[in-house]
Design an enzyme around this catalytic site. Structure first.
Site, mmCIF file in Angstrom:
data_model
loop_
_atom_site.group_PDB
_atom_site.id
_atom_site.type_symbol
_atom_site.label_atom_id
_atom_site.label_comp_id
_atom_site.label_asym_id
_atom_site.label_seq_id
_atom_site.Cartn_x
_atom_site.Cartn_y
_atom_site.Cartn_z
ATOM 1 N N HIS A 19 -7.397 0.922 -6.528
ATOM 2 C CA HIS A 19 -7.624 0.048 -5.363
ATOM 3 C C HIS A 19 -8.302 -1.236 -5.874
ATOM 4 O O HIS A 19 -9.457 -1.518 -5.569
ATOM 5 C CB HIS A 19 -8.501 0.766 -4.335
ATOM 6 C CG HIS A 19 -8.462 0.175 -2.959
ATOM 7 N ND1 HIS A 19 -7.694 -0.934 -2.631
ATOM 8 C CD2 HIS A 19 -9.098 0.536 -1.802
ATOM 9 C CE1 HIS A 19 -7.866 -1.206 -1.341
ATOM 10 N NE2 HIS A 19 -8.715 -0.343 -0.829
ATOM 11 N N ARG A 33 0.882 -1.183 0.000
ATOM 12 C CA ARG A 33 0.000 0.000 0.000
ATOM 13 C C ARG A 33 0.908 1.218 0.000
ATOM 14 O O ARG A 33 1.680 1.425 0.947
ATOM 15 C CB ARG A 33 -0.920 -0.005 1.220
ATOM 16 C CG ARG A 33 -1.656 1.308 1.422
ATOM 17 C CD ARG A 33 -2.760 1.247 2.460
ATOM 18 N NE ARG A 33 -3.922 0.535 1.951
ATOM 19 C CZ ARG A 33 -5.157 0.681 2.427
ATOM 20 N NH1 ARG A 33 -5.402 1.537 3.402
ATOM 21 N NH2 ARG A 33 -6.160 -0.012 1.911
ATOM 22 N N GLN A 54 -10.145 -3.784 -3.491
ATOM 23 C CA GLN A 54 -11.447 -3.290 -3.041
ATOM 24 C C GLN A 54 -12.522 -3.623 -4.073
ATOM 25 O O GLN A 54 -13.615 -4.082 -3.738
ATOM 26 C CB GLN A 54 -11.370 -1.759 -2.844
ATOM 27 C CG GLN A 54 -12.689 -1.125 -2.452
ATOM 28 C CD GLN A 54 -13.127 -1.520 -1.062
ATOM 29 O OE1 GLN A 54 -12.375 -1.400 -0.114
ATOM 30 N NE2 GLN A 54 -14.356 -2.007 -0.928
ATOM 31 N N ASP A 102 -17.044 7.422 -1.348
ATOM 32 C CA ASP A 102 -15.759 7.273 -0.655
ATOM 33 C C ASP A 102 -15.477 8.628 -0.005
ATOM 34 O O ASP A 102 -16.142 9.630 -0.314
ATOM 35 C CB ASP A 102 -14.677 6.903 -1.707
ATOM 36 C CG ASP A 102 -13.287 6.669 -1.128
ATOM 37 O OD1 ASP A 102 -13.153 6.546 0.108
ATOM 38 O OD2 ASP A 102 -12.321 6.615 -1.926
ATOM 39 N N ARG A 156 -13.965 -8.422 1.415
ATOM 40 C CA ARG A 156 -12.541 -8.180 1.160
ATOM 41 C C ARG A 156 -11.751 -9.460 1.446
ATOM 42 O O ARG A 156 -10.861 -9.841 0.701
ATOM 43 C CB ARG A 156 -12.017 -7.051 2.075
ATOM 44 C CG ARG A 156 -12.619 -5.679 1.841
ATOM 45 C CD ARG A 156 -12.231 -5.106 0.494
ATOM 46 N NE ARG A 156 -10.791 -5.089 0.283
ATOM 47 C CZ ARG A 156 -9.963 -4.128 0.731
ATOM 48 N NH1 ARG A 156 -10.441 -3.097 1.362
ATOM 49 N NH2 ARG A 156 -8.663 -4.176 0.472
ATOM 50 N N CYS A 181 -16.389 1.965 0.494
ATOM 51 C CA CYS A 181 -15.186 1.159 0.761
ATOM 52 C C CYS A 181 -14.786 1.220 2.228
ATOM 53 O O CYS A 181 -14.121 0.304 2.721
ATOM 54 C CB CYS A 181 -14.042 1.604 -0.144
ATOM 55 S SG CYS A 181 -13.648 3.352 -0.002
HETATM 56 N N1 CP Z 1 -11.330 0.048 2.251
HETATM 57 C C1 CP Z 1 -10.072 -0.074 2.711
HETATM 58 O O1 CP Z 1 -9.126 -0.320 1.976
HETATM 59 O O2 CP Z 1 -9.972 0.104 4.060
HETATM 60 P P1 CP Z 1 -8.606 0.228 4.887
HETATM 61 O O3 CP Z 1 -7.980 1.546 4.518
HETATM 62 O O4 CP Z 1 -9.030 0.175 6.322
HETATM 63 O O5 CP Z 1 -7.716 -0.917 4.501
HETATM 64 N N1 NVA Z 2 -9.798 7.020 -1.355
HETATM 65 C C1 NVA Z 2 -9.426 6.522 -0.035
HETATM 66 C C2 NVA Z 2 -9.670 5.057 0.035
HETATM 67 C C3 NVA Z 2 -9.288 4.412 1.350
HETATM 68 C C4 NVA Z 2 -9.587 2.945 1.380
HETATM 69 C C5 NVA Z 2 -7.981 6.862 0.237
HETATM 70 O O1 NVA Z 2 -7.167 6.752 -0.695
HETATM 71 O O2 NVA Z 2 -7.647 7.258 1.359
#
Ligand code: CP
Ligand code: NVA
Length: 305
Positions: free
Chosen positions: A129, A102, A132, A223, A291, A263
């Site tokens: 993502h 990530r 997701q 989101d 997930r 999400c």
């Molecule tokens: N939706 C998602 O990726 O959540 P987290 O940031 O908690 O992993």
């Molecule tokens: N768009 C958000 C998604 C988190 C799961 C971010 O990038 O923070």
């Protein structure tokens, strides 16, 4: 599913529609207990941003497969002190069987994949993502029995989650509508890619009109308005995004059977009201659970289990 063995999953478009359907079918089989798989392999998690769902669902998925997980927190590994990604990737490659990253720049993720031979998974970048979206597709399929022809409306910021929904929806024959403030629209290259992928007769709509997007849609998705790394812009964004809030008035325009997805994490009374989040059409907890099932199937496929 041998042809997925050893592959990376850096973008949702790394898989063909058939491959995505196969992963979703395996996820359903694993979820329902129709199939069990075992491995002793080791997953590394290298996360430069906070995470609850992705971190825990990947970990539990690997434990349930019989494997192990190592948390490679950049704050306590040398990569966080400036060791080049190319070097880190080649070393991790010698220890791990599979790696989920990530990070911010998609290019950094691509560098991990380039310098290692093990499968590398995108656990969220600023561009996409895809994990997701696998879970979202599984959830939509469970709710509507199919993906093709279902209309999804995403309201909010046209970044990572919106990008992967646009591409994933297009790949699976869904109609995808994105309503964003004009200055926060999706990357034009992603839109062009989605338009190319979309089957004839399916809809790809990019608009700044939330009502046009939501009209008769079966899936209403949002989101956060300020993603990780953009927290300093959060207050400035509030008035700009306000009319994209998912609330009862907007939801009333959707299909009567329509569901709400997010999400997560969610900011109640910003991108969604508490009433919708906690309401009868919200499927966000099933979506979060999925997930784990989707990623279990993904890892099993990439590891050739
Ligand atoms: N939706 C998602 O990726 O959540 P987290 O940031 O908690 O992993
Ligand atoms: N768009 C958000 C998604 C988190 C799961 C971010 O990038 O923070």
């Amino acid at each position: 599913m041998k042809k997925l063995t050893g592959r990376d999953f850096l973008r949702i478009t790394d898989f063909s529609p058939t491959e995505i359907r196969e992963v979703l079918e395996l996820a359903a089989e694993l979820k329902e207990g129709r199939k069990t798989l075992r491995t002793q392999q080791v997953l590394g998690l290298l996360f430069y941003k906070a995470s609850t769902r992705t971190r825990v669902s990947f970990s539990v998925a690997m434990y349930q497969l019989g494997g192990q997980v190592i948390d490679l927190n950049p704050q306590v590994t040398q990569v966080g002190r400036g060791e080049p990604i190319a070097d880190t990737a080649r070393v991790l490659d010698r220890y791990l069987d599979i790696l989920a990253v990530r990070t911010f720049a998609q290019q950094d993720l691509e560098t991990f994949a380039h310098y290692g031979n093990i499968p590398v998974i995108n656990a969220l970048t600023d561009l996409e993502h895809p994990c997701q979206i696998l879970a979202d597709l599984l959830t939509i399929q469970e709710c509507f029995g199919a993906l093709a022809g279902v209309t999804l409306a995403f309201l909010g910021d046209g970044n990572n989650v919106a990008h992967s929904l646009l591409l994933g929806g297009a790949l699976l024959g869904m109609n995808v509508r994105l309503a964003t403030p004009a200055a926060y629209g999706p990357d034009p290259a992603i839109v062009a890619e989605a338009q190319q992928l979309a089957a004839p007769g399916t809809e790809i709509l990019i608009t700044d009109d939330p009502r046009a997007a939501v009209q008769d849609a079966q899936v209403i998705y949002t989101d956060v308005w300020a993603s990780m790394g953009q927290e300093s812009e959060a207050n400035d964004r509030l008035p700009i995004f306000q009319r994209f809030q998912v609330n009862e008035a907007l939801f009333a325009q959707a299909d009567p059977q329509g569901i709400f997805l997010h999400c997560l994490p969610a900011h109640r009374e910003e991108e969604v009201t508490a009433e919708i989040m906690e309401g009868p059409r919200s499927r966000v907890w099933d979506q979060a659970e999925n997930r784990m099932h989707a990623q279990k199937a993904l890892m099993a496929s990439l590891l050739g289990l």
